[in-house]
Design a protein around this motif. Structure first.
Motif, PDB file in Angstrom:
ATOM      1  N   ILE A   1      -4.298  13.456 -16.188  1.00 54.03           N
ATOM      2  CA  ILE A   1      -3.299  13.968 -17.129  1.00 54.03           C
ATOM      3  C   ILE A   1      -1.901  13.509 -16.761  1.00 54.03           C
ATOM      4  O   ILE A   1      -1.080  13.204 -17.633  1.00 54.03           O
ATOM      5  CB  ILE A   1      -3.387  15.504 -17.199  1.00 54.03           C
ATOM      6  CG1 ILE A   1      -4.671  15.905 -17.938  1.00 54.03           C
ATOM      7  CG2 ILE A   1      -2.169  16.096 -17.890  1.00 54.03           C
ATOM      8  CD1 ILE A   1      -4.939  17.379 -17.958  1.00 54.03           C
ATOM      9  N   SER A   2      -1.625  13.410 -15.473  1.00 43.11           N
ATOM     10  CA  SER A   2      -0.280  13.017 -15.056  1.00 43.11           C
ATOM     11  C   SER A   2       0.092  11.632 -15.566  1.00 43.11           C
ATOM     12  O   SER A   2       1.272  11.319 -15.745  1.00 43.11           O
ATOM     13  CB  SER A   2      -0.160  13.058 -13.535  1.00 43.11           C
ATOM     14  OG  SER A   2      -0.970  12.060 -12.930  1.00 43.11           O
ATOM     15  N   ALA A   3      -0.918  10.793 -15.818  1.00 42.12           N
ATOM     16  CA  ALA A   3      -0.649   9.430 -16.267  1.00 42.12           C
ATOM     17  C   ALA A   3      -0.170   9.378 -17.714  1.00 42.12           C
ATOM     18  O   ALA A   3       0.473   8.406 -18.118  1.00 42.12           O
ATOM     19  CB  ALA A   3      -1.911   8.580 -16.116  1.00 42.12           C
ATOM     20  N   VAL A   4      -0.480  10.405 -18.523  1.00 45.97           N
ATOM     21  CA  VAL A   4      -0.131  10.354 -19.946  1.00 45.97           C
ATOM     22  C   VAL A   4       0.748  11.513 -20.393  1.00 45.97           C
ATOM     23  O   VAL A   4       1.299  11.472 -21.486  1.00 45.97           O
ATOM     24  CB  VAL A   4      -1.398  10.326 -20.833  1.00 45.97           C
ATOM     25  CG1 VAL A   4      -2.197   9.077 -20.586  1.00 45.97           C
ATOM     26  CG2 VAL A   4      -2.253  11.565 -20.624  1.00 45.97           C
ATOM     27  N   ALA A   5       0.893  12.529 -19.567  1.00 42.81           N
ATOM     28  CA  ALA A   5       1.635  13.719 -19.985  1.00 42.81           C
ATOM     29  C   ALA A   5       3.035  13.787 -19.408  1.00 42.81           C
ATOM     30  O   ALA A   5       3.681  14.828 -19.475  1.00 42.81           O
ATOM     31  CB  ALA A   5       0.860  14.981 -19.595  1.00 42.81           C
ATOM     32  N   GLY A   6       3.504  12.684 -18.838  1.00 38.82           N
ATOM     33  CA  GLY A   6       4.861  12.674 -18.318  1.00 38.82           C
ATOM     34  C   GLY A   6       5.055  13.553 -17.106  1.00 38.82           C
ATOM     35  O   GLY A   6       6.184  13.927 -16.786  1.00 38.82           O
ATOM     36  N   SER A   7       3.961  13.908 -16.421  1.00 38.83           N
ATOM     37  CA  SER A   7       4.093  14.824 -15.291  1.00 38.83           C
ATOM     38  C   SER A   7       4.004  14.126 -13.948  1.00 38.83           C
ATOM     39  O   SER A   7       4.101  14.771 -12.905  1.00 38.83           O
ATOM     40  CB  SER A   7       3.011  15.915 -15.375  1.00 38.83           C
ATOM     41  OG  SER A   7       1.726  15.339 -15.439  1.00 38.83           O
ATOM     42  N   ALA A   8       3.809  12.808 -13.956  1.00 35.67           N
ATOM     43  CA  ALA A   8       3.823  12.070 -12.701  1.00 35.67           C
ATOM     44  C   ALA A   8       5.274  11.874 -12.262  1.00 35.67           C
ATOM     45  O   ALA A   8       6.111  11.424 -13.042  1.00 35.67           O
ATOM     46  CB  ALA A   8       3.125  10.721 -12.867  1.00 35.67           C
ATOM     47  N   LEU A   9       5.564  12.216 -11.025  1.00 30.40           N
ATOM     48  CA  LEU A   9       6.929  12.085 -10.535  1.00 30.40           C
ATOM     49  C   LEU A   9       7.331  10.619 -10.429  1.00 30.40           C
ATOM     50  O   LEU A   9       6.500   9.763 -10.108  1.00 30.40           O
ATOM     51  CB  LEU A   9       7.052  12.746  -9.167  1.00 30.40           C
ATOM     52  CG  LEU A   9       6.948  14.272  -9.122  1.00 30.40           C
ATOM     53  CD1 LEU A   9       6.919  14.738  -7.667  1.00 30.40           C
ATOM     54  CD2 LEU A   9       8.107  14.921  -9.871  1.00 30.40           C
ATOM     55  N   PRO A  10       8.603  10.303 -10.690  1.00 29.75           N
ATOM     56  CA  PRO A  10       9.086   8.936 -10.448  1.00 29.75           C
ATOM     57  C   PRO A  10       8.831   8.553  -8.997  1.00 29.75           C
ATOM     58  O   PRO A  10       8.943   9.401  -8.096  1.00 29.75           O
ATOM     59  CB  PRO A  10      10.584   9.034 -10.754  1.00 29.75           C
ATOM     60  CG  PRO A  10      10.716  10.229 -11.641  1.00 29.75           C
ATOM     61  CD  PRO A  10       9.649  11.181 -11.211  1.00 29.75           C
TER      62      PRO A  10
ATOM     63  N   GLU B   1      -9.747   6.439 -19.835  1.00 31.62           N
ATOM     64  CA  GLU B   1      -8.360   6.507 -20.269  1.00 31.62           C
ATOM     65  C   GLU B   1      -8.062   7.868 -20.903  1.00 31.62           C
ATOM     66  O   GLU B   1      -8.616   8.214 -21.940  1.00 31.62           O
ATOM     67  CB  GLU B   1      -8.069   5.400 -21.282  1.00 31.62           C
ATOM     68  CG  GLU B   1      -8.301   4.000 -20.739  1.00 31.62           C
ATOM     69  CD  GLU B   1      -8.171   2.955 -21.819  1.00 31.62           C
ATOM     70  OE1 GLU B   1      -7.124   2.294 -21.870  1.00 31.62           O
ATOM     71  OE2 GLU B   1      -9.118   2.809 -22.621  1.00 31.62           O
ATOM     72  N   MET B   2      -7.153   8.626 -20.276  1.00 27.64           N
ATOM     73  CA  MET B   2      -6.813   9.939 -20.806  1.00 27.64           C
ATOM     74  C   MET B   2      -6.078   9.821 -22.134  1.00 27.64           C
ATOM     75  O   MET B   2      -6.136  10.740 -22.961  1.00 27.64           O
ATOM     76  CB  MET B   2      -5.945  10.703 -19.799  1.00 27.64           C
ATOM     77  CG  MET B   2      -5.989  12.206 -19.984  1.00 27.64           C
ATOM     78  SD  MET B   2      -7.632  12.870 -19.621  1.00 27.64           S
ATOM     79  CE  MET B   2      -7.448  14.569 -20.171  1.00 27.64           C
ATOM     80  N   ALA B   3      -5.419   8.694 -22.389  1.00 29.35           N
ATOM     81  CA  ALA B   3      -4.742   8.501 -23.666  1.00 29.35           C
ATOM     82  C   ALA B   3      -5.738   8.502 -24.822  1.00 29.35           C
ATOM     83  O   ALA B   3      -5.430   8.964 -25.924  1.00 29.35           O
ATOM     84  CB  ALA B   3      -3.956   7.190 -23.657  1.00 29.35           C
ATOM     85  N   VAL B   4      -6.942   7.998 -24.587  1.00 28.11           N
ATOM     86  CA  VAL B   4      -7.992   8.014 -25.613  1.00 28.11           C
ATOM     87  C   VAL B   4      -8.421   9.448 -25.886  1.00 28.11           C
ATOM     88  O   VAL B   4      -8.561   9.870 -27.040  1.00 28.11           O
ATOM     89  CB  VAL B   4      -9.190   7.151 -25.168  1.00 28.11           C
ATOM     90  CG1 VAL B   4     -10.375   7.340 -26.115  1.00 28.11           C
ATOM     91  CG2 VAL B   4      -8.789   5.678 -25.116  1.00 28.11           C
ATOM     92  N   ILE B   5      -8.626  10.218 -24.820  1.00 26.47           N
ATOM     93  CA  ILE B   5      -8.989  11.631 -24.969  1.00 26.47           C
ATOM     94  C   ILE B   5      -7.921  12.367 -25.771  1.00 26.47           C
ATOM     95  O   ILE B   5      -8.205  13.117 -26.703  1.00 26.47           O
ATOM     96  CB  ILE B   5      -9.148  12.287 -23.581  1.00 26.47           C
ATOM     97  CG1 ILE B   5     -10.287  11.632 -22.783  1.00 26.47           C
ATOM     98  CG2 ILE B   5      -9.358  13.792 -23.724  1.00 26.47           C
ATOM     99  CD1 ILE B   5     -11.673  11.894 -23.312  1.00 26.47           C
ATOM    100  N   LYS B   6      -6.670  12.164 -25.398  1.00 26.47           N
ATOM    101  CA  LYS B   6      -5.547  12.840 -26.049  1.00 26.47           C
ATOM    102  C   LYS B   6      -5.485  12.512 -27.541  1.00 26.47           C
ATOM    103  O   LYS B   6      -5.177  13.370 -28.364  1.00 26.47           O
ATOM    104  CB  LYS B   6      -4.251  12.424 -25.363  1.00 26.47           C
ATOM    105  CG  LYS B   6      -2.969  12.900 -26.013  1.00 26.47           C
ATOM    106  CD  LYS B   6      -1.782  12.457 -25.166  1.00 26.47           C
ATOM    107  CE  LYS B   6      -0.463  12.724 -25.873  1.00 26.47           C
ATOM    108  NZ  LYS B   6      -0.232  11.799 -26.999  1.00 26.47           N
ATOM    109  N   ALA B   7      -5.805  11.268 -27.892  1.00 23.93           N
ATOM    110  CA  ALA B   7      -5.662  10.824 -29.273  1.00 23.93           C
ATOM    111  C   ALA B   7      -6.783  11.310 -30.182  1.00 23.93           C
ATOM    112  O   ALA B   7      -6.556  11.537 -31.375  1.00 23.93           O
ATOM    113  CB  ALA B   7      -5.596   9.295 -29.322  1.00 23.93           C
TER     114      ALA B   7
END
Length: 349
Positions: free
Chosen positions: A247-256, A206-212
């Motif tokens: 990163i795209s899953a948590v950084a808002g960079s995945a396109l709709p 989970e990239m959110a864990v890394i980010k936190a």
């Protein structure tokens, strides 16, 4: 970086063929340094080799090749007796807690001290402050069945700290917890890291864990480390496709989805080029879009945007749509890069 307290040098691990199944290479030529006092996260998909990597640190698995040192000790050269001694300076917490059901919280934390032959009076003097540190002083006499998942993990952390380790290993320690409890456990790991100067090596998908929580991150793919650096560096400028997908899953960079489904490599008449801009550093809060629109006379359509904080530094991602002729696209990318920001043409719609 400070000197590494954990070091992998050309480490490989293969599991032999069994009952007609081929040999499996879990890790291949891994080089990795974990600085003393840091929290380093290793992220990868299922089957990437994460669990094997962390089990090599405390000798639960032996490498097929290469060398692993922990706090100056060559783990790969130790006998079983030597490994038992070395493990006292290597704590570990697990995904499913691994508590003994018939022992109270106090008794679970005390277990490694009892095994080490520590006198009962000293055990009490060590265990009670640890239960207080993890916020469970009032649960000392409760059994695991009487505790929530987060409380069980807190007991697991206290138990891992009982032998006063230099290194703490975390094996997907939050993946069985709900998001709120996960945040609490990650905050506790941060506190333990800061107050005890404890080096933490954690694995996660989970990239959110890394980010936190992580200071540094290594991306594992197919048994190899494909990218490594500070957490901010990897979020700001990911290079490998696996890193970008995480990163795209948590950084808002995945396109709709409705945009991604229409995305094409080549421009279409009357369409738009999609450009992703990453805002970091001194210019992270500059009015970049209004400046570009004014200077270049370009209509800018905001497709997606998110502002965040990574490792205490401002970080933003925005996807814009602009006229898709080559001259305009080149001018916008050039203007963005002059501000020391990164711009990537994603495609055309």
């Amino acid at each position: 970086m400070t000197d590494p307290i954990i070091s992998f040098a050309h480490v490989g691990k293969s599991f032999p063929a069994r009952r007609g199944t081929p040999e499996v290479t879990a890790l291949a030529d891994v080089d990795l340094a974990v600085p003393e006092g840091a929290i380093l996260g290793v992220i990868g998909r299922s089957g990437a080799g994460k669990s094997t990597l962390i089990r090599l640190v405390n000798g639960l698995e032996r490498p097929t090749s290469g060398r692993i040192t922990v706090d100056g000790t060559d783990i790969t050269a130790l006998s079983e007796a030597g490994l038992r001694e070395a493990r006292r300076s290597i704590g570990m917490i697990f995904q499913h807690f691994n508590l003994l059901a018939r022992r109270t919280a106090f008794e679970n934390v005390a277990l490694p001290l009892e095994i080490a032959g520590v006198p009962r009076r000293e055990i009490k003097a060590r265990v009670e402050p640890l239960l207080d540190l993890v916020g469970l002083a009032d649960k000392r006499d409760r059994y695991p069945a009487e505790l929530s998942g987060g409380q069980k993990q807190r007991v697991g952390i206290a138990r891992a700290l009982a032998t006063r380790p230099r290194v703490l290993l975390s094996d997907e320690a939050t993946s069985a917890l709900d998001p709120e409890t996960t945040n609490q456990i990650l905050a506790l790991l941060r506190r333990v890291n800061a107050e005890l100067n404890l080096t933490v090596l954690l694995i996660t998908h989970e990239m959110a864990v890394i980010k936190a929580v992580a200071d540094r991150v290594a991306v594992l793919d197919g048994g190899r480390i494909v990218e490594e650096g500070t957490t901010f560096e990897l979020f700001a400028r990911p290079r490998h496709p696996t890193t970008k997908s995480f990163i795209s899953a948590v950084a808002g960079s995945a396109l709709p989805p409705y945009i991604a489904a229409r995305l094409k490599a080549e421009p279409t008449p009357g369409g738009q080029a999609l450009v992703r801009i990453v805002f970091t550093g001194d210019h992270a809060t500059d009015p970049v879009l209004s400046r570009i629109s004014r200077l270049l006379g370009v209509d800018v359509n905001i497709i997606q945007a998110q502002v965040d904080d990574i490792a205490g530094q401002p970080f933003g991602v925005i996807v814009i749509g602009i006229p898709n002729d080559a001259v305009t696209v080149a001018a916008v990318v050039n203007a963005v890069e002059k501000l020391s920001l990164s711009a990537e043409v994603l495609g055309h719609v």
